[in-house]
Scaffold this motif. Structure first.
Motif, PDB file in Angstrom:
ATOM      1  N   GLU A   1       0.931  -1.039   0.549  1.00  0.00           N
ATOM      2  CA  GLU A   1       0.073   0.606  -0.154  1.00  0.00           C
ATOM      3  C   GLU A   1       0.693   0.931   0.244  1.00  0.00           C
ATOM      4  O   GLU A   1       0.812   2.520  -0.377  1.00  0.00           O
ATOM      5  N   ILE A   2       1.533   1.408   0.315  1.00  0.00           N
ATOM      6  CA  ILE A   2       2.771   2.269   0.205  1.00  0.00           C
ATOM      7  C   ILE A   2       4.502   1.999  -0.463  1.00  0.00           C
ATOM      8  O   ILE A   2       4.573   3.380  -1.457  1.00  0.00           O
ATOM      9  N   ILE A   3       4.563   1.229  -0.710  1.00  0.00           N
ATOM     10  CA  ILE A   3       5.878   1.286  -1.346  1.00  0.00           C
ATOM     11  C   ILE A   3       5.601   0.616  -1.948  1.00  0.00           C
ATOM     12  O   ILE A   3       6.796   1.545  -3.227  1.00  0.00           O
ATOM     13  N   ARG A   4       5.202  -0.310  -2.889  1.00  0.00           N
ATOM     14  CA  ARG A   4       5.222  -0.900  -4.486  1.00  0.00           C
ATOM     15  C   ARG A   4       4.867  -0.002  -5.083  1.00  0.00           C
ATOM     16  O   ARG A   4       3.624   1.040  -5.045  1.00  0.00           O
ATOM     17  N   SER A   5       5.621   0.228  -6.490  1.00  0.00           N
ATOM     18  CA  SER A   5       5.516   0.950  -7.648  1.00  0.00           C
ATOM     19  C   SER A   5       5.206   0.564  -8.960  1.00  0.00           C
ATOM     20  O   SER A   5       6.215  -0.441  -9.229  1.00  0.00           O
ATOM     21  N   THR A   6       4.677   0.832  -9.639  1.00  0.00           N
ATOM     22  CA  THR A   6       4.726   0.240 -11.326  1.00  0.00           C
ATOM     23  C   THR A   6       5.128   1.536 -12.255  1.00  0.00           C
ATOM     24  O   THR A   6       5.472   0.785 -13.264  1.00  0.00           O
ATOM     25  N   CYS A   7       6.342   2.320 -11.999  1.00  0.00           N
ATOM     26  CA  CYS A   7       7.275   2.641 -12.721  1.00  0.00           C
ATOM     27  C   CYS A   7       8.300   3.644 -11.646  1.00  0.00           C
ATOM     28  O   CYS A   7       7.830   4.076 -10.549  1.00  0.00           O
ATOM     29  N   LYS A   8       9.201   4.199 -12.786  1.00  0.00           N
ATOM     30  CA  LYS A   8      10.058   5.305 -11.698  1.00  0.00           C
ATOM     31  C   LYS A   8      10.349   6.459 -12.742  1.00  0.00           C
ATOM     32  O   LYS A   8       9.846   6.211 -13.894  1.00  0.00           O
ATOM     33  N   TRP A   9      10.732   7.137 -12.415  1.00  0.00           N
ATOM     34  CA  TRP A   9      11.500   8.167 -12.984  1.00  0.00           C
ATOM     35  C   TRP A   9      12.801   8.012 -13.150  1.00  0.00           C
ATOM     36  O   TRP A   9      13.338   8.110 -12.097  1.00  0.00           O
ATOM     37  N   LYS A  10      13.042   8.821 -14.305  1.00  0.00           N
ATOM     38  CA  LYS A  10      14.533   9.033 -14.545  1.00  0.00           C
ATOM     39  C   LYS A  10      15.613  10.311 -13.658  1.00  0.00           C
ATOM     40  O   LYS A  10      15.119  10.969 -13.731  1.00  0.00           O
ATOM     41  N   ASP A  11      16.761   9.669 -13.284  1.00  0.00           N
ATOM     42  CA  ASP A  11      17.991  10.824 -13.032  1.00  0.00           C
ATOM     43  C   ASP A  11      18.663  11.262 -13.846  1.00  0.00           C
ATOM     44  O   ASP A  11      19.264  10.559 -14.029  1.00  0.00           O
ATOM     45  N   ASP A  12      18.548  12.496 -13.944  1.00  0.00           N
ATOM     46  CA  ASP A  12      19.018  12.818 -15.316  1.00  0.00           C
ATOM     47  C   ASP A  12      20.617  13.499 -15.193  1.00  0.00           C
ATOM     48  O   ASP A  12      21.577  13.631 -15.605  1.00  0.00           O
ATOM     49  N   ASP A  13      20.786  13.155 -13.872  1.00  0.00           N
ATOM     50  CA  ASP A  13      22.380  13.783 -12.772  1.00  0.00           C
ATOM     51  C   ASP A  13      23.377  12.908 -13.068  1.00  0.00           C
ATOM     52  O   ASP A  13      24.217  12.334 -13.680  1.00  0.00           O
ATOM     53  N   TYR A  14      22.817  10.848 -13.521  1.00  0.00           N
ATOM     54  CA  TYR A  14      23.804  10.136 -12.963  1.00  0.00           C
ATOM     55  C   TYR A  14      23.359   9.083 -13.425  1.00  0.00           C
ATOM     56  O   TYR A  14      22.067   8.636 -14.051  1.00  0.00           O
ATOM     57  N   SER A  15      24.281   7.924 -13.517  1.00  0.00           N
ATOM     58  CA  SER A  15      23.565   6.726 -14.758  1.00  0.00           C
ATOM     59  C   SER A  15      23.505   5.541 -13.995  1.00  0.00           C
ATOM     60  O   SER A  15      23.445   5.009 -12.516  1.00  0.00           O
ATOM     61  N   GLN A  16      23.412   4.389 -13.867  1.00  0.00           N
ATOM     62  CA  GLN A  16      23.006   3.132 -13.590  1.00  0.00           C
ATOM     63  C   GLN A  16      23.833   2.805 -12.731  1.00  0.00           C
ATOM     64  O   GLN A  16      23.506   2.131 -11.340  1.00  0.00           O
ATOM     65  N   LEU A  17      24.915   2.880 -13.450  1.00  0.00           N
ATOM     66  CA  LEU A  17      25.921   2.540 -12.306  1.00  0.00           C
ATOM     67  C   LEU A  17      26.354   3.049 -11.335  1.00  0.00           C
ATOM     68  O   LEU A  17      26.852   2.218 -10.281  1.00  0.00           O
ATOM     69  N   LEU A  18      25.902   4.763 -11.566  1.00  0.00           N
ATOM     70  CA  LEU A  18      25.674   4.707  -9.354  1.00  0.00           C
ATOM     71  C   LEU A  18      25.557   3.427  -8.758  1.00  0.00           C
ATOM     72  O   LEU A  18      25.144   3.629  -7.671  1.00  0.00           O
ATOM     73  N   VAL A  19      23.385   3.014  -8.928  1.00  0.00           N
ATOM     74  CA  VAL A  19      23.234   2.929  -8.471  1.00  0.00           C
ATOM     75  C   VAL A  19      23.961   0.896  -8.490  1.00  0.00           C
ATOM     76  O   VAL A  19      23.584   0.432  -7.118  1.00  0.00           O
ATOM     77  N   ASP A  20      24.241   0.320  -9.418  1.00  0.00           N
ATOM     78  CA  ASP A  20      24.826  -1.272  -9.482  1.00  0.00           C
ATOM     79  C   ASP A  20      26.504  -0.867  -8.869  1.00  0.00           C
ATOM     80  O   ASP A  20      26.718  -1.596  -7.766  1.00  0.00           O
TER      81      ASP A  20
END
Length: 630
Positions: free
Chosen positions: A59-78
């Motif tokens: 009810e609070i956490i689950r999300s069906t979509c994400k918005w993109k962070d134009d500053d950083y790449s996916q590598l920051l997450v990984d």
């Protein structure tokens, strides 16, 4: 030569593997000693029952979509996931059944140690094993701490590249190429990429569990210094990069210092790789996560090793704060071609199709398409109303568990299993104002609707789980966390740095010339040196458009390993190379102006004879030792 201070001798367990996660605040268990929050579902906390983790997730956490962070790449997450695996690993109970009753934890929905199942809406449950308890009580512990259940960190907390090399002598030996006498790491003996570059070796025991996650035949789990390497393709790719980087540096050092033994090459290379992990994490990663202001406040400039600082990982860091990255997981793994467009042969994949799938590396183009996706795609970003994607709340794959799991529920349940104090307690710990009203929560979240949902579910603001509370806070300026997690992550990183006597900047670890060269290191350079990718962003954590914001690898600084050149001493020329021994090796040391060879044996063998021999009168004295089986 390193000198040990009195403080280090008094605290040999600080930061060591298989020691307890430290408590920055006392645990809050339902019985005061070890029962998790929520163990008795009827128990009231501040007058209310705790909401079930699965209900909070849905009810609070689950999300069906994400918005993109134009500053950083996916590598920051990984990189966040990767470096977390260098700092913490909390093992679960090895028992598959409840104590005394022999009830199977995969079959029961009852709370019977070590089973603490996650209840679901359909009167069923997800299996959950409690974290392994630490039995050691340190001298000087207060009575409350001594009685309370503490959880283990199975690996060293230091940023020391243990996820490349392993944290036990047995695993370290398995991962080394001991037969090659090269100081290199072992590589896969069945597969290489199209250019002949190596892959990680397979696990020792085959067939492995990775085969149950694939349709293809014959590809087992990869082996690395950390057992979680196969959880996802980006993780495998980063591990592969560092395997190749170790072997590249080892080969170069052998050419520069041909008198070095394989052990010296291995240890010197390992020290360089560890330093690069520290530099990339502390210089390039952490300031982007907690923001420059918080970095200056909580971490600050390096002033040298402090033996009074405990570098152990804290329970709240491992169990809550550093799990902030779960809200930035993408539902799609992008695979890009040389033009940084979707790969024609190997298209993008839904995340759930990438779990425990090393075969996709071997049979679908190697690591390049994945790494291009990591640097060429903007990172997902979290907000209070867009947290964890359904791929990890509804379709998470976990080894040895046939049903899909929910990462958000697992995190909430783990925090309760560890007895973590609530969100407000940690805000006070960090010097932040308590959240006493709904309006306070709305200000911190910058999202009134989510604030109302949280209060309606938890009923009392002091009941909010710390992971959820920190996760929904509005980002600080130029950060990817709110003020609570910025504080907790900053404090932990400072402790990891200042309490590490082998930190790359500490006195006596590297020569100044070597430090100057190490500062030229970057993740972009590691990618350039170990893949076919020859155009990269200058800082691969920053997202840039291809090709306008990319540079040639020729423009990325390289470490000049000539700074590690060591001229042969006169004694060495007179005595020659020390005797090589079977199942062991030596490194050179200097003692009272004399060159000595210090011998050690590989795992499973013990030294017989003198561990140290010295060059005297043109000969080595005494004779070299032997390594015999234990």
């Amino acid at each position: 030569m390193m000198f040990f201070s009195k403080g280090e001798l008094l605290n040999p367990r600080w930061g060591a593997a298989n020691t307890a996660l430290v408590r920055w605040l006392p645990a809050e268990y339902e019985d005061g000693e070890g029962e998790p929050k929520g163990w008795n579902p009827e128990r009231l906390h501040h007058g209310f029952q705790l909401p079930p983790p699965r209900k909070v997730s849905r009810e609070i956490i689950r999300s069906t979509c994400k918005w993109k962070d134009d500053d950083y790449s996916q590598l920051l997450v990984d990189w966040g996931q990767y470096i977390d695996h260098d700092i913490t690993f909390t093992p679960q109970s090895i028992s598959k059944s409840a104590f005394w009753t022999d009830t199977d934890c995969y079959q029961t929905c009852d709370n019977v140690h070590p089973c603490f199942p996650i209840k679901t809406d359909d009167s069923l449950c997800m299996p959950f094993h409690r974290s392994t308890a630490d039995c050691y009580v340190s001298p000087g512990s207060d009575v409350q701490h001594a009685l309370q259940r503490q959880q283990l960190n199975a690996i060293t907390s230091y940023i020391d590249a243990s996820l490349v090399y392993g944290h036990t002598p047995k695993l370290e030996s398995f991962l080394r190429d001991l037969s090659g006498l090269s100081g290199k790491l072992a590589v896969n003996d069945q597969f290489k990429d199209a250019k002949g570059r190596p892959y990680l070796p397979f696990v020792a025991k085959t067939p492995s569990s990775c085969r149950t996650f694939q349709q293809e035949d014959g590809i087992d789990c990869f082996s690395a210094g950390d057992g979680r390497v196969n959880e996802g393709l980006p993780l495998i790719s980063l591990h592969t990069l560092w395997l190749r980087e170790h072997n590249r540096i080892a080969e170069a050092l052998k050419l520069i210092n041909n008198h070095w033994s394989p052990e010296m090459i291995y240890q010197e290379t390992r020290q360089i790789i560890g330093a690069l992990h520290q530099i990339i994490t502390m210089r390039d990663y952490v300031p982007k996560i907690i923001g420059p202001e918080s970095f200056e406040r909580f971490v600050g400039p390096y002033t040298g090793y402090d033996p009074a600082v405990d570098p152990s990982a804290s329970n709240v860091f491992a169990t809550a704060a550093f799990r902030f990255g779960h809200a930035t997981i993408s539902p799609v793994l992008h695979r890009l071609n040389q033009s940084f467009q979707e790969h024609e042969q190997f298209p993008h994949l839904r995340l759930y199709k990438t779990f425990f799938s090393p075969w996709r590396i071997v049979k679908e183009g190697g690591i390049e398409p994945i790494i291009r996706g990591m640097i060429g795609i903007a990172a997902p970003a979290a907000s209070a109303n867009k947290l964890l994607v359904e791929e990890v709340t509804e379709m998470l794959a976990v080894l040895d568990t046939l049903q899909h799991m929910d990462l958000a529920s697992l995190n909430l349940q783990r925090g309760r299993d560890h007895g973590l104090p609530g969100y407000n307690e940690w805000r006070e710990f960090c010097g932040l104002a308590r959240i006493d009203t709904l309006e306070d929560l709305k200000v911190v979240l910058q999202d009134g609707r989510v604030a109302e949902k949280i209060l309606n579910m938890y009923k009392h603001l002091d009941n909010i789980d710390v992971w959820l509370g920190g996760l929904v806070e509005n980002y600080l300026p130029d950060a990817r966390t709110g003020p609570l997690f910025a504080c907790l992550i900053g404090k932990q990183m400072k402790a990891l740095r200042d309490g590490d006597r082998f930190w790359w900047e500490a006195d006596g670890v590297f020569k100044q010339e070597q430090k100057d060269e190490l500062l030229k290191g970057s993740l972009s350079r590691v990618i350039c040196d170990n893949t076919d990718i020859q155009e990269v962003p200058f800082d691969s954590f920053r997202f840039g458009k291809f090709p306008s914001e990319y540079v040639s690898c020729a423009s990325i600084p390289s470490i000049n390993l000539e700074a590690w050149r060591e001229e042969k001493s006169k004694d060495y020329d007179l005595c020659g190379s020390p005797t090589r021994i079977h199942n062991g090796d030596f490194i050179f040391t200097f003692n009272a102006q004399k060159v000595t060879a210090l011998y050690s044996c590989y795992h499973g063998f013990m030294l017989e004879g003198a561990a140290e021999i010295t060059c005297e009168k043109n000969e080595w004295h005494p004779e070299a030792p032997k390594c015999i089986g234990k």
